[in-house]
Design a protein around this motif. Sequence first.
Motif, PDB file in Angstrom:
ATOM      1  N   ILE A   8       0.845  -1.205   0.000  1.00  0.00           N
ATOM      2  CA  ILE A   8       0.000   0.000   0.000  1.00  0.00           C
ATOM      3  C   ILE A   8       0.877   1.250   0.000  1.00  0.00           C
ATOM      4  CG2 ILE A   8      -1.707   1.306   1.321  1.00  0.00           C
ATOM      5  CD1 ILE A   8      -2.837  -1.426   2.215  1.00  0.00           C
ATOM      6  N   ILE A  12       1.034   4.404  -2.538  1.00  0.00           N
ATOM      7  CA  ILE A  12       0.970   5.798  -2.079  1.00  0.00           C
ATOM      8  C   ILE A  12       2.148   6.577  -2.644  1.00  0.00           C
ATOM      9  CG2 ILE A  12       1.128   7.289  -0.041  1.00  0.00           C
ATOM     10  CD1 ILE A  12      -0.427   5.066   1.494  1.00  0.00           C
ATOM     11  N   PHE A  97      -7.858   6.739  -0.985  1.00  0.00           N
ATOM     12  CA  PHE A  97      -7.359   5.371  -1.170  1.00  0.00           C
ATOM     13  C   PHE A  97      -7.879   4.748  -2.460  1.00  0.00           C
ATOM     14  CE2 PHE A  97      -6.320   5.635   3.376  1.00  0.00           C
ATOM     15  CZ  PHE A  97      -5.025   5.144   3.336  1.00  0.00           C
TER      16      PHE A  97
END
Length: 189
Positions: A8, A12, A97
């Motif tokens: 993740i 990002i 997200f």
Amino acid sequence: MSALLPIINHLIQQNPQHQRNLAEFTGKTVSFSIAGFRIQGRIGEDGFLEAAQGMADTEIIFHNSTIQKLLQNQQPGVGDIRIDGDLFLGMALLPIFSGLRYDAHADLNRLFGENAGALIAEKADAVRQTVKQIGQSIAEQIGEFSREPESPVPDAATLEAWIEEVDRLRDDVARLNARLDRLERDIWL
């Protein structure tokens, strides 16, 4: 599941605007539940997720229908996602997200250099397009077959027998090709 945090965080990192947006929520803890996995992290000053324990400030739960819709290139609806805890925080984080996009081209360039990375990306895209076309063709054929009124719906045994026959034919073709290759070599020697 802290093993997924580096993945993740890599996403990002590839999306700097989203990283800056996440940094605005420094110290907040978010939890995601999807397909039986639960990922929890605290948002750090740099916008990356850090491992966190305890209660999350907000939990975003993706129902199974979310995955099904995404696989069918459909947009999930309100009933596909549930937010527990701080509703406003969850509503603010969800678009950040969900906007994360993976840039395979950037990773390929970093690993193999620009020329090789571009070539690999081009070949991978061609394979992806071919697989997508095959899948669409099969889906269309099954759809057409099922709409015919006289089309029987095969049972599991019939389908298994058909699959075994296809496997046998594939093996026979492979053996025939091997024999033809040997014959061709023998002729030219």
